[in-house]
Design an enzyme around this catalytic site. Structure first.
Site, PDB file in Angstrom:
ATOM      1  N   CYS A 126      -4.665   1.609  -3.821  1.00 15.99           N
ATOM      2  CA  CYS A 126      -3.452   2.258  -3.280  1.00 15.99           C
ATOM      3  C   CYS A 126      -2.199   1.386  -3.404  1.00 15.99           C
ATOM      4  CB  CYS A 126      -3.605   2.683  -1.818  1.00 15.99           C
ATOM      5  SG  CYS A 126      -4.790   3.977  -1.589  1.00 15.99           S
ATOM      6  N   HIS A 178       0.863  -1.181   0.000  1.00 17.89           N
ATOM      7  CA  HIS A 178       0.000   0.000   0.000  1.00 17.89           C
ATOM      8  C   HIS A 178       0.903   1.237   0.000  1.00 17.89           C
ATOM      9  CE1 HIS A 178      -2.743   2.993   1.727  1.00 17.89           C
ATOM     10  NE2 HIS A 178      -3.739   2.175   1.425  1.00 17.89           N
ATOM     11  N   LYS A 211     -10.367   0.999  10.929  1.00 22.75           N
ATOM     12  CA  LYS A 211     -10.608  -0.242  10.176  1.00 22.75           C
ATOM     13  C   LYS A 211     -10.994  -1.388  11.107  1.00 22.75           C
ATOM     14  CE  LYS A 211      -7.200   0.876   6.571  1.00 22.75           C
ATOM     15  NZ  LYS A 211      -8.003   1.279   5.430  1.00 22.75           N
ATOM     16  N   GLN A 240      -4.402  -4.165   7.743  1.00 22.42           N
ATOM     17  CA  GLN A 240      -5.466  -5.108   7.365  1.00 22.42           C
ATOM     18  C   GLN A 240      -5.390  -6.397   8.179  1.00 22.42           C
ATOM     19  OE1 GLN A 240      -7.875  -4.205   5.553  1.00 22.42           O
ATOM     20  NE2 GLN A 240      -7.064  -2.446   4.441  1.00 22.42           N
ATOM     21  N   ASP A 293       3.255  -3.653   8.453  1.00 17.89           N
ATOM     22  CA  ASP A 293       2.032  -2.884   8.238  1.00 17.89           C
ATOM     23  C   ASP A 293       0.864  -3.788   8.622  1.00 17.89           C
ATOM     24  OD1 ASP A 293      -0.222  -1.683   7.293  1.00 17.89           O
ATOM     25  OD2 ASP A 293       0.527  -1.314   5.268  1.00 17.89           O
TER      26      ASP A 293
HETATM   27  C1  LIG Z   1      -2.387  -2.258   4.010  1.00 16.93           C
HETATM   28  C2  LIG Z   1      -2.682  -0.838   4.389  1.00 16.93           C
HETATM   29  N1  LIG Z   1      -1.714  -0.110   4.947  1.00 16.93           N
HETATM   30  C3  LIG Z   1      -1.913   1.161   5.333  1.00 16.93           C
HETATM   31  C4  LIG Z   1      -3.131   1.777   5.159  1.00 16.93           C
HETATM   32  C5  LIG Z   1      -3.309   3.181   5.593  1.00 16.93           C
HETATM   33  O1  LIG Z   1      -4.263   3.276   6.606  1.00 16.93           O
HETATM   34  P1  LIG Z   1      -4.851   4.693   7.028  1.00 16.93           P
HETATM   35  O2  LIG Z   1      -5.427   5.300   5.778  1.00 16.93           O
HETATM   36  O3  LIG Z   1      -5.892   4.370   8.039  1.00 16.93           O
HETATM   37  O4  LIG Z   1      -3.734   5.503   7.576  1.00 16.93           O
HETATM   38  C6  LIG Z   1      -4.176   1.053   4.557  1.00 16.93           C
HETATM   39  C7  LIG Z   1      -5.476   1.687   4.294  1.00 16.93           C
HETATM   40  O5  LIG Z   1      -6.259   1.277   3.481  1.00 16.93           O
HETATM   41  C8  LIG Z   1      -3.951  -0.292   4.181  1.00 16.93           C
HETATM   42  O6  LIG Z   1      -4.901  -1.029   3.630  1.00 16.93           O
END
Ligand SMILES: Cc1ncc(COP(=O)(O)O)c(C=O)c1O
Length: 408
Positions: free
Chosen positions: A361, A119, A223, A200, A197
């Protein structure tokens, strides 16, 4: 016993939109009433700042705020609450690690090992860390399936000066759970740190940072049933403590002097300058309690059950390509053959079904799976097999003409 009908009653978004089928929880989840009530309670009865007021309400709210740190620590099995830093979301946590780990530990010639499935929030901060330190980025090779290949990963250490591994625990596009315990073990065997990260993963599976033996973990509250604007950075205390904060200001310093020297507070407070998202923290505490009442094993099993059911049904259709056979974490990614993903989503929308399309993303993932635009249906504890069946009936009858008509 997992009771989805009971769970659904706890979510005002579901009660207030009985016709909506929401399959976009990987973007953000709905919030149960207990979380909304907790935020409302703060605004209606306890709307004061923390750690700054010399009066009862401030003492009480400060205690509740501090207690959530213990709740989060227990939830991911951190060694101590001081390993938990409140941030503004996964993106802010990931930036805090990348930028400051880079400043402290990376030098010219070092390698940051990541992947093309990342992402943007997990990879762009590392691009910047590489640029600032003169280190370089290297990618773990992935097969076309998008599944993690441990052998290919281990080979990456052969001739490279890998200093840190930065990978997700669960792919936000393909919903695969990566073998994080082995990934972390291999990283450590090569004297490398690992930043995960967990955006998810933490909402959907049991994440035990001690068992996985990971060095950093980032995730967002919104989330996982909690409010927006609040996230968590976990770090092993001795590592976290060596990093500088991103922000400086009130609440994070013990003293500062005219010669510009600053004495910071201890970790984690030194990372938390400024008035924090108090209501967000309190709401996150409730969200975690809610998930714990269900049990993370049950949450994980239910996500897998929904994904299995969905994929099995899609595999029977001849107008669909599925990109993540065997996905484990409530994410199903596919295309209706011959129809642009967003056009299909426009038609689904008219049928009351909310999905996300595009590259989600992960803008380099097309290099691996060979397609840039996909439809992602992401599910959570409040979705049902009946919703999936209704969606599959719609998908089965989706034609280009119907999609065009729904746009006109
Ligand atoms: C795998 C992953 N990492 C990071 C993020 C970033 O999260 P946030 O937008 O809540 O900061 C997301 C958001 O969709 C994500 O799916």
């Amino acid at each position: 016993m997992f009771d989805v009908e009971k769970i659904r009653k706890d979510f005002p978004m579901i009660v207030n939109h009985p016709e909506l089928i929401y399959f976009d929880s990987a973007a953000t989840s709905f919030k149960p009433k207990c979380v909304i009530d907790e935020v409302m309670d703060y605004y209606q009865f306890n709307n004061v700042n923390i750690h700054r007021g010399d009066y009862d309400i401030s003492f009480a709210v400060s205690k509740r705020y501090d207690d959530v740190r213990k709740t989060v620590a227990r939830f991911i099995n951190a060694r101590r609450p001081e390993e938990i830093v409140y941030t503004y979301g996964a993106t802010s946590s990931l930036n805090t690690v990348a930028i400051n780990f880079g400043k402290k530990f990376l030098k010219k010639g070092d390698v940051i090992l990541t992947s093309e499935v990342e992402h943007a929030s997990d990879i762009l901060p590392w691009f910047k860390a590489a640029e600032a330190s003169g280190s370089s980025i290297s990618y773990v090779p992935f097969p076309k399936s998008g599944k993690f290949d441990l052998e290919a990963y281990e080979k990456c250490f052969e001739d490279k000066n890998v200093k840190i591994v930065a990978l997700p625990h669960v792919s936000n596009v393909l919903g695969y759970i990566y073998p994080m315990k082995q990934i972390a073990r291999i990283a450590h065997e090569h004297g490398t740190y690992i930043a995960v990260d967990g955006a998810q993963a933490v909402p959907h599976i049991k994440v035990d940072v001690q068992d996985l033996d990971i060095d950093f973990l980032s995730f967002s509250s919104h989330k996982m049933l909690g409010p927006g604007g609040i996230g968590i950075l976990y770090g092993k205390y001795e590592l976290l403590d060596q990093l500088d904060p991103v922000f400086y200001g009130g609440g994070s310093n013990a003293r500062f002097y005219p010669d510009c020297s600053i004495i910071l507070k201890n970790t984690p407070e030194k990372f938390e300058a400024g008035t924090p998202d108090i209501e967000g923290v309190l709401g996150l505490g409730k969200a975690i309690e809610y998930l714990q009442d269900i049990g993370m094993d049950e949450v994980e099993a239910y996500g897998k059950k929904l994904a299995d059911h969905f994929i099995a049904k899609l595999e029977k259709l001849d107008n669909v390509t599925v990109y993540n056979h065997g996905a484990q974490a409530g994410i199903v990614t596919f295309n209706v053959n011959g129809i642009f993903a967003q056009d299909a989503a426009g038609y689904f929308n008219k049928q009351g079904i909310a999905v996300r399309t595009g590259n989600h993303c992960a803008k380099m993932l097309d290099q691996i799976i060979g397609v840039n635009e996909t439809i992602r249906a992401s599910m959570y504890i409040y979705n049902t097999e009946e919703e999936i069946d209704r969606f599959v009936d719609v998908i089965k009858d989706t034609t280009l003409e119907k999609c065009v008509d729904s746009i006109l």
